[in-house]
Design an enzyme around this catalytic site. Sequence first.
Site, PDB file in Angstrom:
ATOM      1  N   ASP A 291      -8.706   1.149   5.962  1.00 28.33           N
ATOM      2  CA  ASP A 291      -8.321  -0.351   5.444  1.00 28.33           C
ATOM      3  C   ASP A 291      -9.457  -0.553   4.862  1.00 28.33           C
ATOM      4  O   ASP A 291     -11.394  -0.562   5.349  1.00 28.33           O
ATOM      5  CB  ASP A 291      -7.488  -1.665   6.917  1.00 28.33           C
ATOM      6  CG  ASP A 291      -7.609  -2.082   6.232  1.00 28.33           C
ATOM      7  OD1 ASP A 291      -7.249  -2.437   4.893  1.00 28.33           O
ATOM      8  OD2 ASP A 291      -5.876  -3.156   6.451  1.00 28.33           O
TER       9      ASP A 291
HETATM   10  C1  BGC Z   1      -5.964  -5.546   4.681  1.00 31.26           C
HETATM   11  C2  BGC Z   1      -5.384  -4.616   3.979  1.00 31.26           C
HETATM   12  C3  BGC Z   1      -5.150  -4.879   1.947  1.00 31.26           C
HETATM   13  C4  BGC Z   1      -7.039  -4.616   1.988  1.00 31.26           C
HETATM   14  C5  BGC Z   1      -7.675  -4.742   0.267  1.00 31.26           C
HETATM   15  C6  BGC Z   1      -7.159  -5.657   4.517  1.00 31.26           C
HETATM   16  O1  BGC Z   1      -7.579  -6.700   4.940  1.00 31.26           O
HETATM   17  O2  BGC Z   1      -5.440  -5.518   6.002  1.00 31.26           O
HETATM   18  O3  BGC Z   1      -3.811  -4.860   3.642  1.00 31.26           O
HETATM   19  O4  BGC Z   1      -5.028  -3.957   0.997  1.00 31.26           O
HETATM   20  O5  BGC Z   1      -7.571  -6.441   2.688  1.00 31.26           O
HETATM   21  O6  BGC Z   1      -7.541  -6.213  -0.008  1.00 31.26           O
END
Ligand code: BGC
Length: 762
Positions: A291
Amino acid sequence: MRKYTIILLITAFLFGCQTTNNSFNNKEIINKKVDSLINIMTLDEKIGQMNQYNGFWDVTGPSPKNGDAKIKYNNLKKGLVGSMLNVRGVSDITALQKIVVEETRLGIPLIIGNDVIHGYKTLSPIPLAEAASWDMEEIENSARVAALEASAAGTNWTFAPMVDISRDARWGRVMEGAGEDPYLGSLVAAARVRGFQGKDLSKHNTIAATAKHFAAYGFSESGRDYNTVDISKNTLYNVVFPPFIATVDEGVRTFMNSFNELNGIPATGNSFLQRDILKGEWNFDGFVISDWGSITEMIPHGYAKDKVHATELALKAGSDMDMESHLYVKKLKELVNSKKVDISLINDAVSRILRVKFELGLFDDPYRYLDAERERKIINHPDNHKAVLEMAKKSIVLLKNENQLLPFKKESTQKIALIGALANDNNSPLGNWRTSSDNNTAVTVLEGMKKYSNNNLIYRKGADVITNYSGVVGFAQKVKINENDKSGFDAARIAAKNSDVVVMVLGEDGFQSGEGRSRTEIDLPGVQQELLEEIYKVNKNIVLVLMNGRPLNIDWADKNIPSIVEAWQLGTQTGNAIAQVLYGDYNPSGKLPMSFPRSVGQIPIYYNYKNTGRPGPSKQVFWSHYNDESNTPLYPFGYGLSYTTFEYSNIKIESKTLKMNNSINVSVELKNTGKFKGKEVVQLYIRDRIASITRPVRELKGFEIIELEPGESKKVNFNISERLLRFYSANDLWEAEPGFFDIYIGSDSNANLHEFFELINF
Ligand code: BGC
């Protein structure tokens, strides 16, 4: 193009196969191509594939002017970037793809990821709302539409579906998931993967999906985002894992790990999760993306001592691609050189990434997703609007409808006052995670209702939900709730007084749920509750339409307001969907995918709880209960009404014994006893009375959507096999244990038509 051609020739020559014959199913051929490519890659090139950057884009092109952006841009040219996120549109993505294809040694195409969470430009309802439809075909179709638009705009990978089960309405991210139940959640997860990926990933209009966040992010303590997760093996296997398993079974191509720690180990550095379970037991052959920044975050977690250590832990644990920690690209090489990381781990990660790129057809044609004409044609196509409207109508849940206040009669001259800032809001209903859509593009409730009732409809705002917010869509904003401004109350009161019926659209702003949007109070924000009570004083004929990204605490409304419609955030076609339901052109059939609590103190509240040793009720004080609130939710999981009524009768079980390798049928009679044609979600719940670990008081194990004309009846059948009864037992096995099981069939998780049977070994 020149260098890229070299790669194609190499792979084609080595395996004597047509590169164009590159279908998703050609696993063997793809694996060979991957191996041959790995063989000619340098360490830097391999590490580059494991690096994903966020966009660094100006409206007019790349913005390599300063700092971070400059580094990213240069690394792109050096072949040190395998993927980009948050770059959208054919023009921008083509420019990027050209750089890697034409200027790097091997010309390995980028995979372009974006958060296509509930649509790309044309937005569907937020995922929690879609789950309320219980309609897997429609949910699959909604993901399909999202994939059509996203792929037409150059995206070939979505960071969806989010399949985190959550029992905590305080957590802002419940809007992204399918609610509290592993059975429903698994079906929704699989449907969404099917919708995004289609049958052939190499087609230009299908995209790779991501099951996220692995794992247990939805169990963050006290509903506070990013918070610690400490849960038992029982909960992990029986509640958290099933939807993830469903996505693997459906062939999901990527997983995203998670910000949270799980039982002391951050998910990103958790090799039990990523290596033992996902890539081991489940045999997942796609790749895992971290993530955002979650590799670096292992330092503040207190798990990695520095950046090098974080890099080592993440790779060893099975995180294949680094999203925005920038650590793999900076630190992996020194770890290999110092022999702390074995090259085989890198080869494995890179193979997984390349495999998905091959499956997407990017090696056949890196510009496969980049057709400006297609982009122009597909984005916002009327068919897409039609599809999201269907999805939106099916997502609406009728919570209360006393005296059949709804549906409104179309020909009636009754005067309607429409009140609430959200009724005239074309932004909030788009919900959070609308990263590619345009602001202010939702059809408002006012616009929708005007199509039915122009002359006798009066609109008054009453009160704002949010007075001010700023910032990039989907990202951090200063959210200032209107706590005091009641200047609109008088005008709303007068309109209500002079009307026959009042429609009040109240709830949350579109950015009050989502990432980083946890709340400790989940009632109507600002002065909206006060507004509701003030209007009630002058006109009791109120239809309350709720817009929200999570279950709300609406105890007062439930006691006083005759009609309540849960309309979540329904996306682009919001106003049309709501109006069609209010005026009876669509008879609501949605059912809650999450329990609505009576008060925040009941959270976590969920229907599949354990009985405890003191389930009560008892006249004595010593049983498991609250002294100031009932144990039950305000509206249970699976609950939702229709304009018609349904009667359940005649539950019948084929046999009272079920042999291990057999199945038995249980049926029930459903009758439409009301005046409207309508759909009912007939729900089957099962309780395993005694087991090697205690089992929930009941669990959803099946459902059927049945549509009936007034007066019509139908026998609804369910097949119960031993497979359906399996759980992760005290023996560390997915197994069904012999013994007695209760069956309940009905219209929600309080279903009470009862039968039972015994599962026997022979
Ligand atoms: C989130 C993810 C997301 C990623 C990219 C993160 O902050 O937890 O779910 O896909 O950002 O935007």
